[in-house]
Design an enzyme around this catalytic site. Sequence first.
Site, short mmCIF file in Angstrom:
data_model
loop_
_atom_site.label_atom_id
_atom_site.label_comp_id
_atom_site.label_asym_id
_atom_site.label_seq_id
_atom_site.Cartn_x
_atom_site.Cartn_y
_atom_site.Cartn_z
N ARG A 54 48.35 22.75 73.76
CA ARG A 54 47.78 23.59 72.88
C ARG A 54 46.83 24.29 73.25
NH1 ARG A 54 49.85 20.16 69.53
NH2 ARG A 54 47.35 19.72 68.71
N TYR A 111 53.36 27.62 77.83
CA TYR A 111 53.34 26.43 76.91
C TYR A 111 53.96 26.14 75.54
CZ TYR A 111 52.23 21.89 75.35
OH TYR A 111 52.37 20.32 74.46
N LYS A 139 55.05 25.02 65.65
CA LYS A 139 53.82 25.10 64.54
C LYS A 139 53.32 26.08 64.51
CE LYS A 139 53.13 20.89 66.68
NZ LYS A 139 53.61 19.49 66.19
N HIS A 161 52.71 18.51 58.64
CA HIS A 161 52.89 17.60 60.30
C HIS A 161 53.76 15.99 60.12
CE1 HIS A 161 51.13 17.15 64.04
NE2 HIS A 161 52.07 17.26 64.34
N SER A 185 49.77 14.85 66.58
CA SER A 185 50.32 15.04 68.20
C SER A 185 49.86 14.10 68.48
CB SER A 185 50.39 16.59 68.58
OG SER A 185 50.79 17.25 67.52
N ALA A 186 50.56 12.84 69.41
CA ALA A 186 50.75 11.93 70.38
C ALA A 186 50.45 10.31 69.70
CB ALA A 186 49.74 12.87 71.90
N CYS A 187 50.36 11.07 68.58
CA CYS A 187 49.87 9.53 68.03
C CYS A 187 51.42 8.78 67.28
CB CYS A 187 49.04 9.81 66.52
SG CYS A 187 48.02 10.04 67.69
N ASP A 240 58.80 14.77 63.14
CA ASP A 240 57.38 15.84 64.04
C ASP A 240 57.29 17.29 62.62
OD1 ASP A 240 55.27 17.50 65.23
OD2 ASP A 240 56.25 18.88 65.52
N SER A 258 53.17 15.72 79.22
CA SER A 258 54.25 16.22 80.19
C SER A 258 55.58 15.58 78.35
CB SER A 258 54.76 15.19 81.27
OG SER A 258 54.71 13.85 80.31
N ARG A 259 56.44 16.80 78.34
CA ARG A 259 57.55 16.92 77.77
C ARG A 259 59.08 16.52 77.72
NH1 ARG A 259 55.06 17.20 71.75
NH2 ARG A 259 52.72 17.29 72.81
#
Length: 559
Positions: A83, A230, A239, A259, A281-283, A306, A397-398
Amino acid sequence: MTTMIDLSSPVSRGDISLLAPHVLAWVRDCVDLCTPNDVHIMDGSPQEDRELKTMLVKKGVLTPLPKYDNCFLARTDPRDVARTEGRTFLCSPKRKQSVPNPEGVKGQLGNWMDPVELGERIKTLFPGCMKGRTMYIIPFSMGPVGSKLSKIGLEITDSAYVAISMRVMTRVGTKVLTVLGEDPFVKCLHSVGVPLEEGTSDVQWPCNPDKVLVAHKPEVMEIFSFGSGYGGNSLLGKKCLALRLGSAMARKEGWLAEHMLISGIRTPDGTKKYITAAFPSACGKTNLAMMSPKLKGYEVTVVGDDIAWLRPDSNGQLRAINPENGFFGVAPGTSMHSNPIAMATIFKDTIFSNVALTEDGGVWWEGMGDKPKSCIDWRGQPWKPNKCSTPAAHPNSRFCSPLVNCPSLDSAWEDPEGVPISSILFGGRRPRGVPLVYQSISWEHGVFMGACVKSEATAAAEHKGKAVMHDPFSMRPFFGYNFGDYLRHWLDMGKKTEKGTINLYGELVQTWRKWGIVVARIWRQHQSNSVDPGQVRRSCSCKWSSSWLGTNQRRTVLA
Protein backbone atom coordinates in the site's frame (compact mmCIF):
# COMPACT_ATOMS: atom_id res chain seq x y z
CA MET A 1 -38.15 6.90 -22.24
CA THR A 2 -35.64 4.99 -24.37
CA THR A 3 -32.09 4.79 -23.04
CA MET A 4 -29.23 4.80 -25.53
CA ILE A 5 -26.95 1.93 -24.59
CA ASP A 6 -24.17 2.35 -27.09
CA LEU A 7 -20.68 3.29 -25.85
CA SER A 8 -17.75 4.92 -27.60
CA SER A 9 -15.84 1.63 -27.19
CA PRO A 10 -17.38 -1.74 -28.17
CA VAL A 11 -18.68 -4.17 -25.55
CA SER A 12 -16.68 -7.35 -26.11
CA ARG A 13 -18.41 -9.38 -23.40
CA GLY A 14 -21.42 -8.95 -21.13
CA ASP A 15 -24.95 -7.61 -21.36
CA ILE A 16 -25.01 -3.83 -21.30
CA SER A 17 -28.80 -3.85 -20.98
CA LEU A 18 -28.37 -5.02 -17.38
CA LEU A 19 -26.92 -1.65 -16.42
CA ALA A 20 -29.49 0.69 -14.90
CA PRO A 21 -29.61 4.19 -16.43
CA HIS A 22 -27.64 5.81 -13.60
CA VAL A 23 -25.00 3.06 -13.82
CA LEU A 24 -24.80 3.31 -17.58
CA ALA A 25 -24.37 7.09 -17.44
CA TRP A 26 -21.34 6.72 -15.17
CA VAL A 27 -19.89 3.89 -17.27
CA ARG A 28 -20.27 6.00 -20.41
CA ASP A 29 -18.41 8.89 -18.75
CA CYS A 30 -15.56 6.56 -17.74
CA VAL A 31 -15.33 5.05 -21.23
CA ASP A 32 -15.18 8.52 -22.79
CA LEU A 33 -12.51 9.57 -20.29
CA CYS A 34 -10.26 6.49 -20.41
CA THR A 35 -10.82 5.42 -24.07
CA PRO A 36 -10.33 1.64 -23.68
CA ASN A 37 -10.03 -0.68 -26.66
CA ASP A 38 -13.13 -2.61 -25.56
CA VAL A 39 -15.44 -3.12 -22.57
CA HIS A 40 -16.03 -6.35 -20.62
CA ILE A 41 -19.02 -6.39 -18.23
CA MET A 42 -18.31 -9.14 -15.71
CA ASP A 43 -20.95 -11.74 -14.89
CA GLY A 44 -18.92 -13.52 -12.19
CA SER A 45 -19.34 -16.97 -13.75
CA PRO A 46 -16.79 -19.80 -13.37
CA GLN A 47 -16.44 -19.89 -17.17
CA GLU A 48 -15.51 -16.21 -17.26
CA ASP A 49 -12.98 -16.78 -14.49
CA ARG A 50 -11.35 -19.66 -16.36
CA GLU A 51 -11.12 -17.64 -19.55
CA LEU A 52 -9.54 -14.64 -17.84
CA LYS A 53 -6.96 -16.81 -16.08
CA THR A 54 -6.12 -18.59 -19.32
CA MET A 55 -5.58 -15.23 -21.00
CA LEU A 56 -3.35 -14.02 -18.14
CA VAL A 57 -1.28 -17.22 -18.33
CA LYS A 58 -0.73 -16.68 -22.05
CA LYS A 59 0.41 -13.12 -21.35
CA GLY A 60 2.82 -14.27 -18.64
CA VAL A 61 1.03 -12.40 -15.84
CA LEU A 62 0.05 -15.64 -14.10
CA THR A 63 2.07 -18.84 -13.71
CA PRO A 64 0.04 -22.04 -13.18
CA LEU A 65 0.92 -24.07 -10.08
CA PRO A 66 0.32 -27.72 -11.08
CA LYS A 67 1.05 -28.95 -7.56
CA TYR A 68 -2.28 -27.46 -6.40
CA ASP A 69 -5.89 -27.21 -7.51
CA ASN A 70 -6.54 -24.19 -9.77
CA CYS A 71 -3.82 -22.04 -8.18
CA PHE A 72 -1.63 -19.41 -9.83
CA LEU A 73 1.35 -17.20 -9.05
CA ALA A 74 1.63 -13.50 -9.95
CA ARG A 75 4.85 -11.51 -9.72
CA THR A 76 4.43 -7.77 -9.44
CA ASP A 77 6.83 -5.03 -10.46
CA PRO A 78 9.33 -4.67 -7.56
CA ARG A 79 8.18 -1.05 -7.26
CA ASP A 80 4.57 -2.12 -6.69
CA VAL A 81 4.50 -4.39 -3.66
CA ALA A 82 2.56 -2.65 -0.87
CA ARG A 83 0.00 0.00 0.00
CA THR A 84 1.17 3.52 -0.78
CA GLU A 85 -0.04 5.34 2.31
CA GLY A 86 1.87 8.51 1.47
CA ARG A 87 -0.07 8.83 -1.79
CA THR A 88 -3.47 7.93 -0.40
CA PHE A 89 -5.85 10.84 0.20
CA LEU A 90 -9.22 11.80 1.57
CA CYS A 91 -10.91 14.61 -0.35
CA SER A 92 -13.43 16.81 1.44
CA PRO A 93 -14.37 20.50 1.11
CA LYS A 94 -12.56 21.29 4.36
CA ARG A 95 -9.34 19.72 5.61
CA LYS A 96 -10.66 19.27 9.15
CA GLN A 97 -13.43 17.03 7.84
CA SER A 98 -10.80 14.46 6.84
CA VAL A 99 -7.76 14.78 9.10
CA PRO A 100 -6.76 16.38 12.41
CA ASN A 101 -5.09 19.73 11.87
CA PRO A 102 -2.42 20.10 14.59
CA GLU A 103 -0.34 23.25 14.72
CA GLY A 104 3.29 22.92 13.69
CA VAL A 105 3.45 19.14 13.27
CA LYS A 106 2.81 16.71 10.45
CA GLY A 107 -0.23 14.58 11.14
CA GLN A 108 0.00 10.76 10.94
CA LEU A 109 -3.70 9.96 10.67
CA GLY A 110 -4.29 10.38 6.96
CA ASN A 111 -3.69 12.79 4.10
CA TRP A 112 -6.07 15.40 2.72
CA MET A 113 -6.40 16.73 -0.81
CA ASP A 114 -8.61 19.59 -1.92
CA PRO A 115 -11.37 18.28 -4.26
CA VAL A 116 -10.39 20.97 -6.76
CA GLU A 117 -6.83 19.65 -6.83
CA LEU A 118 -8.13 16.09 -7.22
CA GLY A 119 -10.23 17.22 -10.17
CA GLU A 120 -7.11 18.62 -11.82
CA ARG A 121 -5.17 15.42 -11.10
CA ILE A 122 -7.95 13.35 -12.68
CA LYS A 123 -7.89 15.56 -15.78
CA THR A 124 -4.13 15.02 -16.02
CA LEU A 125 -3.91 11.30 -15.27
CA PHE A 126 -7.00 9.53 -16.57
CA PRO A 127 -7.69 10.81 -20.12
CA GLY A 128 -6.70 7.99 -22.48
CA CYS A 129 -5.17 5.93 -19.66
CA MET A 130 -6.78 2.68 -20.88
CA LYS A 131 -5.87 3.06 -24.53
CA GLY A 132 -5.18 -0.35 -26.07
CA ARG A 133 -6.54 -2.19 -23.02
CA THR A 134 -9.81 -3.84 -22.03
CA MET A 135 -11.99 -2.02 -19.51
CA TYR A 136 -13.51 -4.44 -16.98
CA ILE A 137 -16.75 -3.41 -15.29
CA ILE A 138 -17.04 -5.28 -11.99
CA PRO A 139 -20.39 -5.16 -10.13
CA PHE A 140 -19.65 -6.27 -6.56
CA SER A 141 -21.30 -6.53 -3.17
CA MET A 142 -19.48 -6.02 0.10
CA GLY A 143 -21.38 -8.41 2.33
CA PRO A 144 -24.02 -11.00 1.42
CA VAL A 145 -25.90 -9.93 -1.71
CA GLY A 146 -29.19 -8.39 -0.64
CA SER A 147 -28.35 -8.02 3.06
CA LYS A 148 -29.42 -4.72 4.60
CA LEU A 149 -25.92 -4.54 6.11
CA SER A 150 -24.20 -4.83 2.70
CA LYS A 151 -23.05 -2.16 0.24
CA ILE A 152 -22.81 -2.36 -3.54
CA GLY A 153 -20.05 -0.90 -5.68
CA LEU A 154 -18.90 -0.95 -9.29
CA GLU A 155 -15.20 -1.04 -10.01
CA ILE A 156 -13.93 -0.07 -13.45
CA THR A 157 -10.38 -1.25 -14.12
CA ASP A 158 -8.01 -2.05 -16.97
CA SER A 159 -6.37 -4.90 -15.02
CA ALA A 160 -7.58 -8.47 -15.56
CA TYR A 161 -5.57 -9.40 -12.44
CA VAL A 162 -7.78 -7.03 -10.46
CA ALA A 163 -10.88 -8.51 -12.10
CA ILE A 164 -10.13 -12.10 -11.06
CA SER A 165 -8.96 -11.03 -7.60
CA MET A 166 -12.13 -9.00 -6.98
CA ARG A 167 -14.12 -12.14 -7.82
CA VAL A 168 -12.35 -13.88 -4.92
CA MET A 169 -12.50 -11.02 -2.43
CA THR A 170 -16.07 -9.80 -3.09
CA ARG A 171 -19.38 -11.13 -4.43
CA VAL A 172 -19.25 -10.37 -8.15
CA GLY A 173 -21.94 -10.97 -10.75
CA THR A 174 -25.13 -10.01 -12.52
CA LYS A 175 -27.18 -10.68 -9.37
CA VAL A 176 -25.52 -7.64 -7.84
CA LEU A 177 -26.87 -5.45 -10.65
CA THR A 178 -30.35 -6.90 -10.14
CA VAL A 179 -30.29 -6.16 -6.41
CA LEU A 180 -28.87 -2.67 -7.01
CA GLY A 181 -31.75 -1.55 -9.22
CA GLU A 182 -31.98 2.24 -9.13
CA ASP A 183 -30.22 2.61 -5.76
CA PRO A 184 -26.96 4.55 -5.25
CA PHE A 185 -23.66 2.69 -5.50
CA VAL A 186 -19.99 3.33 -4.75
CA LYS A 187 -18.11 4.42 -7.89
CA CYS A 188 -14.60 2.95 -8.12
CA LEU A 189 -12.31 3.89 -11.01
CA HIS A 190 -8.90 2.20 -11.29
CA SER A 191 -6.17 2.18 -13.92
CA VAL A 192 -2.64 0.81 -13.94
CA GLY A 193 -1.77 4.06 -15.73
CA VAL A 194 0.06 2.60 -18.72
CA PRO A 195 -1.71 3.17 -22.05
CA LEU A 196 -0.80 0.54 -24.60
CA GLU A 197 0.03 2.15 -27.91
CA GLU A 198 -0.69 0.20 -31.08
CA GLY A 199 2.21 -2.04 -31.98
CA THR A 200 3.76 -1.73 -28.50
CA SER A 201 4.43 -4.87 -26.46
CA ASP A 202 2.95 -4.95 -22.99
CA VAL A 203 5.04 -5.55 -19.88
CA GLN A 204 4.35 -8.40 -17.47
CA TRP A 205 3.13 -6.12 -14.67
CA PRO A 206 2.12 -2.67 -15.95
CA CYS A 207 2.19 0.07 -13.34
CA ASN A 208 3.17 3.72 -13.07
CA PRO A 209 4.80 4.07 -9.62
CA ASP A 210 5.88 7.67 -10.13
CA LYS A 211 2.27 8.80 -10.53
CA VAL A 212 0.44 6.62 -8.02
CA LEU A 213 -2.71 8.20 -6.61
CA VAL A 214 -5.41 6.64 -4.39
CA ALA A 215 -8.13 9.17 -3.58
CA HIS A 216 -11.48 8.95 -1.80
CA LYS A 217 -14.43 11.32 -1.85
CA PRO A 218 -16.61 10.24 1.10
CA GLU A 219 -19.34 12.82 0.49
CA VAL A 220 -20.16 11.42 -2.94
CA MET A 221 -18.88 7.85 -2.42
CA GLU A 222 -16.23 7.86 -5.15
CA ILE A 223 -12.77 6.24 -5.30
CA PHE A 224 -10.00 6.95 -7.81
CA SER A 225 -6.89 4.78 -8.04
CA PHE A 226 -4.09 5.27 -10.57
CA GLY A 227 -0.69 3.74 -11.21
CA SER A 228 -0.66 0.65 -8.96
CA GLY A 229 -1.87 -2.90 -9.46
CA TYR A 230 -1.06 -4.08 -5.93
CA GLY A 231 -4.10 -5.44 -4.06
CA GLY A 232 -4.44 -2.80 -1.34
CA ASN A 233 -4.29 -0.03 -3.95
CA SER A 234 -6.32 -1.68 -6.70
CA LEU A 235 -8.90 -4.03 -5.16
CA LEU A 236 -11.06 -1.05 -4.31
CA GLY A 237 -13.70 -2.98 -2.40
CA LYS A 238 -11.16 -3.84 0.27
CA LYS A 239 -9.52 -1.06 2.31
CA CYS A 240 -10.80 1.78 0.12
CA LEU A 241 -14.51 1.00 0.30
CA ALA A 242 -14.80 -1.35 3.26
CA LEU A 243 -12.81 0.87 5.64
CA ARG A 244 -12.18 4.41 4.38
CA LEU A 245 -15.52 5.06 2.72
CA GLY A 246 -17.12 2.44 4.95
CA SER A 247 -16.21 4.28 8.14
CA ALA A 248 -17.58 7.52 6.69
CA MET A 249 -20.85 5.80 5.75
CA ALA A 250 -20.98 4.14 9.16
CA ARG A 251 -20.72 7.46 10.95
CA LYS A 252 -23.67 8.87 9.00
CA GLU A 253 -25.80 5.76 9.38
CA GLY A 254 -25.01 4.79 12.99
CA TRP A 255 -22.71 1.77 12.70
CA LEU A 256 -18.98 0.93 12.66
CA ALA A 257 -16.61 -0.18 9.87
CA GLU A 258 -13.49 -1.57 11.49
CA HIS A 259 -10.17 -3.27 10.72
CA MET A 260 -11.15 -6.40 12.66
CA LEU A 261 -11.38 -10.16 12.45
CA ILE A 262 -14.58 -11.92 13.51
CA SER A 263 -14.40 -15.32 15.22
CA GLY A 264 -16.66 -17.61 17.18
CA ILE A 265 -15.51 -19.34 20.37
CA ARG A 266 -17.32 -22.47 21.57
CA THR A 267 -16.59 -23.66 25.13
CA PRO A 268 -16.63 -27.22 26.48
CA ASP A 269 -20.18 -26.70 27.79
CA GLY A 270 -21.40 -25.87 24.27
CA THR A 271 -21.81 -22.11 24.77
CA LYS A 272 -20.74 -20.06 21.78
CA LYS A 273 -19.82 -16.38 21.70
CA TYR A 274 -18.47 -14.20 18.90
CA ILE A 275 -15.59 -11.74 19.22
CA THR A 276 -13.96 -9.15 17.00
CA ALA A 277 -10.29 -8.20 17.19
CA ALA A 278 -8.44 -5.24 15.67
CA PHE A 279 -4.73 -5.60 14.83
CA PRO A 280 -2.74 -3.68 12.19
CA SER A 281 -1.97 -5.37 8.87
CA ALA A 282 0.53 -8.23 9.08
CA CYS A 283 0.17 -8.50 12.86
CA GLY A 284 -1.62 -11.83 13.18
CA LYS A 285 -5.35 -11.28 12.54
CA THR A 286 -5.52 -14.25 10.19
CA ASN A 287 -3.66 -16.50 12.63
CA LEU A 288 -5.93 -15.56 15.52
CA ALA A 289 -9.09 -15.89 13.41
CA MET A 290 -7.98 -19.40 12.37
CA MET A 291 -6.71 -20.50 15.78
CA SER A 292 -6.61 -24.24 16.54
CA PRO A 293 -7.08 -24.31 20.33
CA LYS A 294 -5.07 -26.82 22.36
CA LEU A 295 -7.44 -26.53 25.32
CA LYS A 296 -9.72 -29.54 25.40
CA GLY A 297 -13.29 -28.83 24.35
CA TYR A 298 -12.68 -25.38 22.84
CA GLU A 299 -13.43 -24.63 19.20
CA VAL A 300 -12.69 -21.46 17.20
CA THR A 301 -14.54 -20.71 13.97
CA VAL A 302 -13.91 -18.01 11.34
CA VAL A 303 -16.34 -15.41 10.06
CA GLY A 304 -13.64 -13.08 8.71
CA ASP A 305 -9.98 -12.24 9.20
CA ASP A 306 -9.65 -8.56 8.28
CA ILE A 307 -12.75 -6.33 8.19
CA ALA A 308 -15.90 -6.15 10.29
CA TRP A 309 -19.01 -4.06 9.80
CA LEU A 310 -20.80 -3.76 13.14
CA ARG A 311 -24.33 -2.51 13.65
CA PRO A 312 -26.68 -2.66 16.67
CA ASP A 313 -29.97 -4.48 16.11
CA SER A 314 -33.38 -3.46 17.44
CA ASN A 315 -32.56 -4.95 20.86
CA GLY A 316 -29.26 -3.10 21.23
CA GLN A 317 -27.19 -6.22 20.43
CA LEU A 318 -24.12 -5.41 18.37
CA ARG A 319 -24.02 -7.64 15.28
CA ALA A 320 -21.22 -8.00 12.73
CA ILE A 321 -20.78 -9.14 9.15
CA ASN A 322 -17.62 -9.78 7.19
CA PRO A 323 -18.09 -7.70 4.03
CA GLU A 324 -15.42 -9.70 2.21
CA ASN A 325 -15.65 -13.01 0.38
CA GLY A 326 -12.02 -14.11 0.62
CA PHE A 327 -8.72 -14.00 2.48
CA PHE A 328 -5.92 -11.67 1.38
CA GLY A 329 -3.39 -12.93 3.87
CA VAL A 330 0.32 -12.36 4.41
CA ALA A 331 2.20 -15.50 3.34
CA PRO A 332 5.58 -15.31 5.19
CA GLY A 333 5.36 -17.00 8.56
CA THR A 334 2.31 -19.05 7.62
CA SER A 335 3.00 -22.76 8.17
CA MET A 336 1.51 -25.98 9.50
CA HIS A 337 2.93 -25.01 12.89
CA SER A 338 1.69 -21.42 13.02
CA ASN A 339 -1.61 -21.77 11.14
CA PRO A 340 -2.65 -25.23 9.95
CA ILE A 341 -6.14 -23.93 9.10
CA ALA A 342 -4.71 -21.43 6.64
CA MET A 343 -2.52 -24.12 5.10
CA ALA A 344 -5.64 -26.24 4.56
CA THR A 345 -7.34 -23.24 2.92
CA ILE A 346 -4.90 -21.75 0.47
CA PHE A 347 -4.01 -24.53 -1.98
CA LYS A 348 -7.24 -24.43 -3.97
CA ASP A 349 -8.58 -21.64 -6.22
CA THR A 350 -5.89 -19.28 -4.90
CA ILE A 351 -3.86 -16.47 -6.47
CA PHE A 352 -0.46 -16.12 -4.82
CA SER A 353 1.57 -12.96 -5.29
CA ASN A 354 5.33 -12.45 -4.87
CA VAL A 355 6.11 -15.83 -3.29
CA ALA A 356 8.80 -18.23 -4.48
CA LEU A 357 8.16 -20.89 -7.14
CA THR A 358 9.49 -24.38 -6.36
CA GLU A 359 10.76 -26.96 -8.84
CA ASP A 360 7.69 -29.19 -8.35
CA GLY A 361 5.25 -26.44 -9.34
CA GLY A 362 4.45 -25.31 -5.82
CA VAL A 363 5.21 -22.23 -3.72
CA TRP A 364 7.44 -21.44 -0.75
CA TRP A 365 8.06 -18.52 1.58
CA GLU A 366 10.13 -17.84 4.64
CA GLY A 367 8.63 -19.53 7.68
CA MET A 368 6.65 -22.08 5.65
CA GLY A 369 8.96 -24.99 6.41
CA ASP A 370 12.26 -26.45 5.28
CA LYS A 371 14.05 -24.36 2.69
CA PRO A 372 14.04 -25.75 -0.85
CA LYS A 373 17.37 -26.65 -2.38
CA SER A 374 16.58 -24.19 -5.14
CA CYS A 375 13.62 -22.17 -6.38
CA ILE A 376 12.68 -19.08 -8.37
CA ASP A 377 12.35 -16.06 -6.09
CA TRP A 378 9.63 -13.40 -6.16
CA ARG A 379 11.63 -11.34 -8.66
CA GLY A 380 11.83 -14.30 -11.07
CA GLN A 381 15.49 -15.02 -10.33
CA PRO A 382 17.13 -18.35 -9.33
CA TRP A 383 17.45 -18.66 -5.55
CA LYS A 384 19.44 -21.05 -3.37
CA PRO A 385 19.54 -20.76 0.42
CA ASN A 386 23.32 -21.10 0.65
CA LYS A 387 24.02 -18.56 -2.09
CA CYS A 388 21.41 -15.81 -1.68
CA SER A 389 21.16 -13.29 1.12
CA THR A 390 17.81 -11.86 -0.03
CA PRO A 391 14.46 -13.48 0.85
CA ALA A 392 12.89 -15.84 -1.66
CA ALA A 393 9.43 -14.35 -1.01
CA HIS A 394 8.68 -10.68 -0.53
CA PRO A 395 7.86 -9.87 3.15
CA ASN A 396 4.42 -8.65 1.99
CA SER A 397 3.72 -11.55 -0.37
CA ARG A 398 0.11 -12.68 -0.25
CA PHE A 399 -2.42 -15.44 -0.82
CA CYS A 400 -5.85 -14.52 -2.20
CA SER A 401 -8.17 -17.41 -1.32
CA PRO A 402 -11.97 -17.92 -1.17
CA LEU A 403 -13.50 -18.00 2.30
CA VAL A 404 -15.40 -21.18 1.45
CA ASN A 405 -12.09 -23.09 1.35
CA CYS A 406 -11.60 -22.62 5.11
CA PRO A 407 -12.29 -25.81 7.11
CA SER A 408 -13.12 -23.78 10.24
CA LEU A 409 -15.51 -21.39 8.46
CA ASP A 410 -18.38 -20.51 10.77
CA SER A 411 -21.83 -21.77 9.76
CA ALA A 412 -23.20 -18.23 10.11
CA TRP A 413 -20.51 -16.54 8.00
CA GLU A 414 -23.10 -15.32 5.47
CA ASP A 415 -25.95 -14.65 7.88
CA PRO A 416 -27.48 -11.44 6.46
CA GLU A 417 -28.29 -10.28 10.00
CA GLY A 418 -24.70 -10.69 11.19
CA VAL A 419 -23.39 -12.57 14.25
CA PRO A 420 -23.87 -11.23 17.81
CA ILE A 421 -20.66 -9.77 19.26
CA SER A 422 -19.76 -10.24 22.93
CA SER A 423 -16.18 -8.94 23.12
CA ILE A 424 -13.91 -6.58 21.18
CA LEU A 425 -10.11 -6.88 21.29
CA PHE A 426 -7.52 -4.29 20.30
CA GLY A 427 -3.86 -5.16 19.87
CA GLY A 428 -0.74 -5.08 17.78
CA ARG A 429 2.88 -6.13 17.42
CA ARG A 430 4.72 -5.04 20.58
CA PRO A 431 7.82 -6.98 21.67
CA ARG A 432 8.06 -5.44 25.14
CA GLY A 433 6.68 -2.92 27.59
CA VAL A 434 2.99 -3.85 27.73
CA PRO A 435 0.95 -6.65 29.36
CA LEU A 436 -0.08 -9.60 27.19
CA VAL A 437 -3.78 -9.05 27.95
CA TYR A 438 -5.64 -6.44 29.95
CA GLN A 439 -9.31 -5.61 30.19
CA SER A 440 -11.33 -2.42 30.29
CA ILE A 441 -13.97 -1.64 32.91
CA SER A 442 -16.41 0.30 30.74
CA TRP A 443 -17.20 1.19 27.15
CA GLU A 444 -15.53 4.59 27.53
CA HIS A 445 -12.45 3.02 29.09
CA GLY A 446 -12.24 0.55 26.21
CA VAL A 447 -12.48 3.37 23.66
CA PHE A 448 -9.63 5.15 25.45
CA MET A 449 -7.44 2.04 25.33
CA GLY A 450 -8.27 1.40 21.67
CA ALA A 451 -7.20 4.97 20.91
CA CYS A 452 -3.84 4.37 22.63
CA VAL A 453 -2.79 1.30 20.62
CA LYS A 454 0.76 1.29 19.25
CA SER A 455 2.34 -1.28 16.96
CA GLU A 456 5.52 -1.93 15.00
CA ALA A 457 5.48 -0.92 11.33
CA THR A 458 5.23 -3.87 8.93
CA ALA A 459 5.87 -4.64 5.26
CA ALA A 460 2.17 -4.17 4.45
CA ALA A 461 2.90 -0.49 3.68
CA GLU A 462 5.94 1.49 2.56
CA HIS A 463 7.35 2.10 6.06
CA LYS A 464 10.94 1.05 6.75
CA GLY A 465 12.26 -0.77 9.78
CA LYS A 466 10.31 -1.73 12.88
CA ALA A 467 9.51 1.66 14.33
CA VAL A 468 6.70 1.56 16.92
CA MET A 469 3.92 3.79 15.61
CA HIS A 470 0.66 5.02 17.08
CA ASP A 471 -2.08 2.99 15.41
CA PRO A 472 -5.36 3.84 17.16
CA PHE A 473 -7.98 1.12 16.73
CA SER A 474 -5.57 -0.39 14.14
CA MET A 475 -7.18 2.07 11.73
CA ARG A 476 -4.38 4.61 11.29
CA PRO A 477 -4.12 4.14 7.48
CA PHE A 478 -7.86 3.65 7.01
CA PHE A 479 -9.80 6.45 8.71
CA GLY A 480 -12.40 7.88 6.36
CA TYR A 481 -12.83 11.11 8.30
CA ASN A 482 -11.26 13.16 11.10
CA PHE A 483 -9.99 10.99 13.96
CA GLY A 484 -11.48 13.32 16.56
CA ASP A 485 -14.93 12.80 15.04
CA TYR A 486 -14.19 9.08 14.82
CA LEU A 487 -13.56 8.95 18.57
CA ARG A 488 -16.74 10.91 19.21
CA HIS A 489 -18.66 8.43 17.08
CA TRP A 490 -17.33 5.48 19.09
CA LEU A 491 -18.35 7.20 22.31
CA ASP A 492 -21.76 8.07 20.88
CA MET A 493 -22.33 4.42 20.00
CA GLY A 494 -22.30 3.75 23.73
CA LYS A 495 -24.87 6.46 24.45
CA LYS A 496 -27.64 5.32 22.16
CA THR A 497 -30.93 4.29 23.67
CA GLU A 498 -31.59 0.58 23.81
CA LYS A 499 -34.52 0.89 21.44
CA GLY A 500 -32.90 0.19 18.11
CA THR A 501 -29.34 0.71 19.34
CA ILE A 502 -27.40 0.21 22.60
CA ASN A 503 -27.76 0.99 26.24
CA LEU A 504 -24.45 1.20 28.05
CA TYR A 505 -25.81 3.17 30.93
CA GLY A 506 -27.46 1.45 33.86
CA GLU A 507 -25.99 -1.69 35.33
CA LEU A 508 -22.55 -2.50 33.97
CA VAL A 509 -23.47 -6.16 33.81
CA GLN A 510 -25.65 -5.20 30.83
CA THR A 511 -22.60 -3.67 29.20
CA TRP A 512 -20.54 -6.82 29.57
CA ARG A 513 -23.37 -9.10 28.57
CA LYS A 514 -23.46 -7.33 25.23
CA TRP A 515 -20.28 -5.43 24.52
CA GLY A 516 -17.19 -6.42 26.45
CA ILE A 517 -13.99 -4.71 25.30
CA VAL A 518 -10.61 -6.32 25.82
CA VAL A 519 -7.26 -4.84 24.82
CA ALA A 520 -4.95 -7.71 23.93
CA ARG A 521 -1.32 -7.77 22.84
CA ILE A 522 -1.67 -11.07 21.05
CA TRP A 523 1.22 -13.35 20.20
CA ARG A 524 2.11 -13.81 16.54
CA GLN A 525 2.39 -17.07 14.61
CA HIS A 526 2.07 -19.52 17.47
CA GLN A 527 -1.28 -21.30 17.27
CA SER A 528 -0.35 -23.40 20.33
CA ASN A 529 -0.71 -20.32 22.60
CA SER A 530 -4.41 -20.96 22.96
CA VAL A 531 -5.26 -20.11 26.55
CA ASP A 532 -6.69 -16.79 25.37
CA PRO A 533 -10.00 -18.04 23.89
CA GLY A 534 -11.05 -19.16 27.32
CA GLN A 535 -9.92 -15.91 28.87
CA VAL A 536 -11.74 -13.81 26.29
CA ARG A 537 -14.83 -16.00 26.54
CA ARG A 538 -14.87 -15.63 30.32
CA SER A 539 -14.50 -11.86 30.01
CA CYS A 540 -17.98 -11.82 28.49
CA SER A 541 -19.29 -13.08 31.84
CA CYS A 542 -17.83 -10.32 34.02
CA LYS A 543 -19.30 -7.40 35.86
CA TRP A 544 -17.53 -4.72 37.82
CA SER A 545 -18.09 -3.21 41.25
CA SER A 546 -16.52 -0.24 43.00
CA SER A 547 -15.29 -0.15 46.58
CA TRP A 548 -12.77 1.70 48.69
CA LEU A 549 -10.18 -0.68 47.25
CA GLY A 550 -10.92 0.48 43.69
CA THR A 551 -12.68 -1.24 40.79
CA ASN A 552 -13.00 -5.01 41.08
CA GLN A 553 -14.12 -7.73 38.71
CA ARG A 554 -16.81 -10.22 39.71
CA ARG A 555 -18.10 -13.19 37.77
CA THR A 556 -21.67 -13.58 36.67
CA VAL A 557 -23.44 -16.16 34.55
CA LEU A 558 -24.68 -15.09 31.16
CA ALA A 559 -28.38 -15.52 30.57
